[in-house]
Design a protein around this motif. Structure first.
Motif, PDB file in Angstrom:
ATOM      1  N   TRP A 184       0.801  -1.224   0.000  1.00 23.51           N
ATOM      2  CA  TRP A 184       0.000   0.000   0.000  1.00 23.51           C
ATOM      3  C   TRP A 184       0.833   1.272   0.000  1.00 23.51           C
ATOM      4  O   TRP A 184       0.305   2.362  -0.148  1.00 23.51           O
ATOM      5  N   SER A 185       2.138   1.120   0.156  1.00 24.84           N
ATOM      6  CA  SER A 185       2.992   2.306   0.048  1.00 24.84           C
ATOM      7  C   SER A 185       2.956   2.898  -1.352  1.00 24.84           C
ATOM      8  O   SER A 185       3.328   4.056  -1.556  1.00 24.84           O
ATOM      9  N   VAL A 186       2.530   2.101  -2.360  1.00 23.94           N
ATOM     10  CA  VAL A 186       2.413   2.622  -3.726  1.00 23.94           C
ATOM     11  C   VAL A 186       0.949   2.718  -4.127  1.00 23.94           C
ATOM     12  O   VAL A 186       0.609   2.563  -5.304  1.00 23.94           O
ATOM     13  N   ALA A 187       0.080   2.985  -3.173  1.00 23.77           N
ATOM     14  CA  ALA A 187      -1.349   3.076  -3.472  1.00 23.77           C
ATOM     15  C   ALA A 187      -1.653   4.165  -4.490  1.00 23.77           C
ATOM     16  O   ALA A 187      -2.699   4.127  -5.164  1.00 23.77           O
ATOM     17  N   TRP A 188      -0.757   5.137  -4.624  1.00 20.83           N
ATOM     18  CA  TRP A 188      -0.967   6.197  -5.616  1.00 20.83           C
ATOM     19  C   TRP A 188      -1.035   5.649  -7.044  1.00 20.83           C
ATOM     20  O   TRP A 188      -1.562   6.315  -7.944  1.00 20.83           O
ATOM     21  N   VAL A 189      -0.542   4.420  -7.261  1.00 19.07           N
ATOM     22  CA  VAL A 189      -0.623   3.807  -8.588  1.00 19.07           C
ATOM     23  C   VAL A 189      -2.077   3.601  -9.003  1.00 19.07           C
ATOM     24  O   VAL A 189      -2.402   3.566 -10.199  1.00 19.07           O
ATOM     25  N   LEU A 190      -2.984   3.488  -8.026  1.00 19.89           N
ATOM     26  CA  LEU A 190      -4.397   3.326  -8.347  1.00 19.89           C
ATOM     27  C   LEU A 190      -4.936   4.517  -9.133  1.00 19.89           C
ATOM     28  O   LEU A 190      -5.954   4.400  -9.821  1.00 19.89           O
ATOM     29  N   VAL A 191      -4.269   5.665  -9.018  1.00 24.17           N
ATOM     30  CA  VAL A 191      -4.674   6.833  -9.809  1.00 24.17           C
ATOM     31  C   VAL A 191      -4.550   6.523 -11.303  1.00 24.17           C
ATOM     32  O   VAL A 191      -5.369   6.965 -12.112  1.00 24.17           O
ATOM     33  N   ILE A 192      -3.524   5.755 -11.681  1.00 20.50           N
ATOM     34  CA  ILE A 192      -3.364   5.377 -13.087  1.00 20.50           C
ATOM     35  C   ILE A 192      -4.568   4.573 -13.544  1.00 20.50           C
ATOM     36  O   ILE A 192      -5.149   4.818 -14.609  1.00 20.50           O
ATOM     37  N   GLY A 193      -4.974   3.596 -12.740  1.00 17.31           N
ATOM     38  CA  GLY A 193      -6.101   2.756 -13.117  1.00 17.31           C
ATOM     39  C   GLY A 193      -7.434   3.466 -13.072  1.00 17.31           C
ATOM     40  O   GLY A 193      -8.353   3.150 -13.850  1.00 17.31           O
ATOM     41  N   ALA A 194      -7.568   4.431 -12.152  1.00 16.98           N
ATOM     42  CA  ALA A 194      -8.865   5.091 -11.962  1.00 16.98           C
ATOM     43  C   ALA A 194      -9.035   6.333 -12.823  1.00 16.98           C
ATOM     44  O   ALA A 194     -10.120   6.934 -12.831  1.00 16.98           O
ATOM     45  N   ALA A 195      -8.014   6.742 -13.570  1.00 13.15           N
ATOM     46  CA  ALA A 195      -8.064   8.014 -14.298  1.00 13.15           C
ATOM     47  C   ALA A 195      -9.258   8.089 -15.244  1.00 13.15           C
ATOM     48  O   ALA A 195      -9.988   9.093 -15.283  1.00 13.15           O
ATOM     49  N   ARG A 196      -9.473   7.046 -16.035  1.00 16.94           N
ATOM     50  CA  ARG A 196     -10.592   7.033 -16.987  1.00 16.94           C
ATOM     51  C   ARG A 196     -11.928   7.193 -16.273  1.00 16.94           C
ATOM     52  O   ARG A 196     -12.812   7.941 -16.721  1.00 16.94           O
ATOM     53  N   TYR A 197     -12.080   6.536 -15.133  1.00 15.11           N
ATOM     54  CA  TYR A 197     -13.363   6.537 -14.434  1.00 15.11           C
ATOM     55  C   TYR A 197     -13.580   7.857 -13.667  1.00 15.11           C
ATOM     56  O   TYR A 197     -14.712   8.311 -13.508  1.00 15.11           O
ATOM     57  N   LEU A 198     -12.494   8.454 -13.220  1.00 10.59           N
ATOM     58  CA  LEU A 198     -12.612   9.773 -12.611  1.00 10.59           C
ATOM     59  C   LEU A 198     -13.081  10.802 -13.642  1.00 10.59           C
ATOM     60  O   LEU A 198     -13.883  11.692 -13.336  1.00 10.59           O
TER      61      LEU A 198
END
Length: 781
Positions: free
Chosen positions: A146-160
């Protein structure tokens, strides 16, 4: 059924068949089955709706290729959430993801060669790309932590972006074709697949992820900037797809509901907690309908921001209960940010720690945006369907009252009726008021000190001529010696230590003290032990350090001892500490000539700490007796890597320890295995006691008195649920008169406290110690 409508069913069948095959091949957990199944059904439903809406008559070979990619993506998702991402499971995941990425190069070419290019095909291709990137970002976080949880921003960008388009119509407009965007999208999938494969060193992998996020930010930034600049050209924004508005409303309702029912303790968090009925939900829904529109919008934004703050407080509350066994104190606990970041760096490295903090900041920002947006959307929908909204609000209120009256509970024990958001806000306000009142009460306790005016010649007379060491063993709690699977090893080490000390001429007595802190905050225990006051908050600690309260060190100094504070974890000047404790010399990490390596949090091994103190303070013959507080920190979280004992004549400047950190487990290797972490904790306590016992045996000083104790229990991941706050304490001395003086304490022989040994609150020790060894102050409380 028209031929084209069979394809969603084909895709669903293929996806579920792949999940079954994966389970047979590598094994999937229930989460993998549910995740893969839900995703497969979702893709089939959305594709079926899109085919009907666009009146597609022929599916085409290109779309069939894309459908195959969607089945591969479902399989990757099932592996990402349903396996431990090791061995065969990881190989299969990477292989399937790579195949999906290769097929992404095929469907477009097939469409162009067969003349079947369509808006539906382009959209289908883009959504499968986005879904694969989201799934791979989840796999990366599960793999790297979870220290790299910011990577989820890459996956969620389209949905945001889709969520934003539901609110901002100008974001729905088409943008010019930009080949670079397709390149960036492909880079995301490739980068995430390579990282999750584990073929890159962690530092390089983090660099790849940062570069991928930078490219994605540029691509989306260009798109949003272009749409913003062309938003006012008179074009009519395309309406949101029919599925977007209901989905956005449902998502908004789920976000608000989850925020309102979120418990403040991690142990109460479960899927069943979503079944609770929040009173605030009924109130907010009713207000959205009954309040005038303009006031309702302002109230929605304000309430969203307030709920976001309360959610953050709930999360912090859960963290503090889990780590420190106490609630979060808004007024004082901001102090833990600095030390907490330091421990995080020691555990996972600076780059990962910075990434974790960045992810936390992004999460807070997302919370502050998402909750007001969700409430605004729900308020708008409620005003459009007033009767339905009022009916739902009334039903929620009735359910809440009924659950309150009947005491209905969800699986796990929590009540169905909840007002946790209101309660959390009220608790924080109450705690703020209590903090303000406590300052006055604690100030009076500081001033009331029966030993403040005892003459120096009547203080500590029974210890004249003796060196006295107050030794804190970091995280040495009662759980180390009883009630855990690692306690037999620690207990055996203490029994062997007792036998070794007895052979060297020492006698030992042990009991328990109840610490004012748990899981961390060592300085609170040190201040309590030294001052005779219950220092259980940062506010009390800060208030105490600004006074001249008589500490044990200051009492020894007044009576003629040279006083020392040996704090190897202190890496910067700390004059206020030296001033408060009343010591002649403070030894920090840079003051003892250490030239060896650090061991995670520990700047030096405990053996070196003891050797350096002996060399600097205790080895001389023509000197005053010394009273020293010594902090042994090799047993501080993360408990790895650990040093090994060496001969005392080999310690030197610490270079002898150079190769030891690389021979042990790194914190990253240990952190994901709770059983291993507990075992390492036990080993660290054994090492600290080996160092202390070996030191006493090696130097065998007949005029030495040692008080050795823990500062607090280790955090819950090691100590478990409800372990209490007791820490072992031992007195070690050769002089029989010292042992006779403490006979009335009823402490038991040996370094290992008996299960029924006395338990004192830690703030009792100072007064009892001074009363026992001084001529004056026999009756103070």
């Amino acid at each position: 059924m028209p031929e084209v409508q069979r394809w969603p069913w084909v895709g669903l069948t293929a996806s579920l068949l792949m999940v079954v095959l994966l389970d047979l091949r590598v094994g999937l957990s229930e989460v993998g089955w549910v995740g893969g199944g839900v995703l497969a059904v979702g893709v089939a439903v959305l594709l079926g709706r899109a085919l009907v809406r666009t009146r597609t008559r022929r599916f085409g070979s290109a779309n069939a290729v894309t459908l195959s990619r969607s089945a591969l993506t479902v399989a990757v998702a099932a592996l990402a959430v349903g396996t431990d991402l090791r061995g065969r499971a990881l190989v299969v995941l990477v292989s399937l993801a790579a195949l999906a990425l290769v097929l992404d190069l095929v469907d477009g070419r097939v469409a162009r060669r067969t003349g079947t290019v369509s808006t539906l095909g382009a959209r289908f291709d883009m959504e499968v790309d986005a879904l694969l990137v989201l799934v791979l970002s989840v796999a990366v976080v599960r793999s790297l932590g979870w220290s790299v949880a910011w990577v989820l921003v890459i996956g969620a960008a389209r949905y945001l972006l889709l969520a934003a388009a539901a609110v901002l119509p100008w974001l729905r407009e088409p943008t010019p074709v930009r080949p670079w965007a397709k390149v960036v999208a492909s880079v995301q999938g490739v980068a995430l697949t390579v990282v999750v494969a584990g073929v890159l060193p962690r530092t390089v992998a983090l660099g790849v992820l940062v570069a991928a996020l930078a490219l994605l930010s540029e691509s989306f930034g260009w798109q949003v900037r272009w749409l913003w600049r062309h938003r006012a050209r008179g074009r009519t924004a395309r309406p949101a797809p029919a599925v977007v508005a209901p989905a956005a409303t449902a998502a908004a309702a789920l976000v608000v509901w989850a925020a309102l029912v979120l418990p403040d303790r991690a142990t109460d968090l479960s899927a069943a907690s979503l079944l609770r009925v929040p009173l605030e939900g009924a109130v907010l829904l009713g207000l959205a309908v009954l309040v005038p529109p303009r006031a309702a919008r302002a109230a929605a934004v304000g309430a969203g921001l307030v709920i976001a703050v309360v959610v953050l407080l709930k999360v912090l509350e859960g963290v503090f209960w889990g780590v420190f066994d106490r609630p979060f104190d808004l007024l004082n606990d901001g102090y833990y940010l600095g030390p907490g970041f330091g421990v995080l760096v020691d555990s996972i490295g600076r780059a990962a720690a910075v990434g974790a903090v960045a992810a936390l900041v992004l999460a807070v920002v997302a919370l502050a945006v998402t909750l007001p947006w969700s409430l605004l959307r729900l308020a708008r929908v409620a005003r459009g369907r007033r009767a339905l909204a009022l009916g739902v609000a009334a039903l929620m209120a009735l359910l809440w009252v009924g659950a309150t009256v009947t005491g209905a509970r969800i699986p796990g024990g929590a009540g169905v009726a909840t007002a946790s958001t209101t309660t959390a806000a009220y608790d924080q306000v109450t705690r703020l008021r209590a903090d303000l009142a406590d300052r006055k009460a604690f100030g009076a306790a500081i001033r009331h000190d029966s030993y403040a005016n005892v003459p120096p010649d009547r203080l500590l007379t029974a210890l004249r001529g003796k060196d006295v060491l107050l030794v804190f063993v970091e995280s040495y709690g009662r759980v180390a010696v009883e009630g855990s699977h690692f306690s037999p090893a620690v207990s055996s080490a203490l029994v062997r230590g007792t036998q070794r000390l007895t052979a060297a001429g020492y006698a030992t007595r042990s009991a328990y003290l109840t610490s004012p802190t748990f899981g961390g905050g060592s300085w609170l225990a040190h201040a309590t032990m030294q001052s005779g006051l219950w220092v259980d908050s940062q506010q009390r600690y800060d208030q105490l350090l600004s006074t001249r309260r008589l500490t044990l060190s200051a009492a020894f100094g007044r009576a003629g001892w040279r006083t020392v504070l040996d704090a190897p974890a202190t890496t910067r000047p700390w004059p206020q500490g030296a001033r408060f404790y009343g010591v002649d010399r403070l030894y920090g990490a840079a003051d003892v000539g250490y030239r060896g390596p650090a061991f995670s949090y520990a700047t030096m091994p405990d053996q070196y700490v003891l050797a350096a103190l002996h060399r600097l303070e205790l080895a001389g013959k023509d000197r005053r007796p010394v009273m020293a507080e010594i902090d042994l920190v090799s047993s501080h979280h993360p408990w790895t890597p650990l040093p090994r004992m060496v001969g005392w004549d080999e310690v030197g400047d610490g270079s002898v320890f150079d190769d030891m950190p690389s021979q042990g487990l790194s914190p990253r290797q240990a952190v994901g295995d709770p059983d291993r972490v507990r075992e390492l904790y036990g080993r660290s306590i054994v090492y600290s006691w080996q160092a202390l016992v070996s030191y006493l045996d090696h130097y065998r000083d007949p005029n030495l008195v040692v008080i050795a104790l823990g500062d607090h229990q280790p955090h819950r991941s090691v100590s478990g649920r409800d372990p209490g706050r007791d820490v072992p304490v031992s007195v070690i001395a050769q002089d029989p008169q010292v042992l006779r003086a403490i006979t009335g304490w009823d402490w038991r022989p040996g370094l290992l406290p008996a299960p029924d040994a006395p338990v004192w609150p830690m703030d009792r020790f100072r007064n009892t110690f001074l009363r026992t060894f001084s001529l004056e102050g026999r009756n103070p409380s």
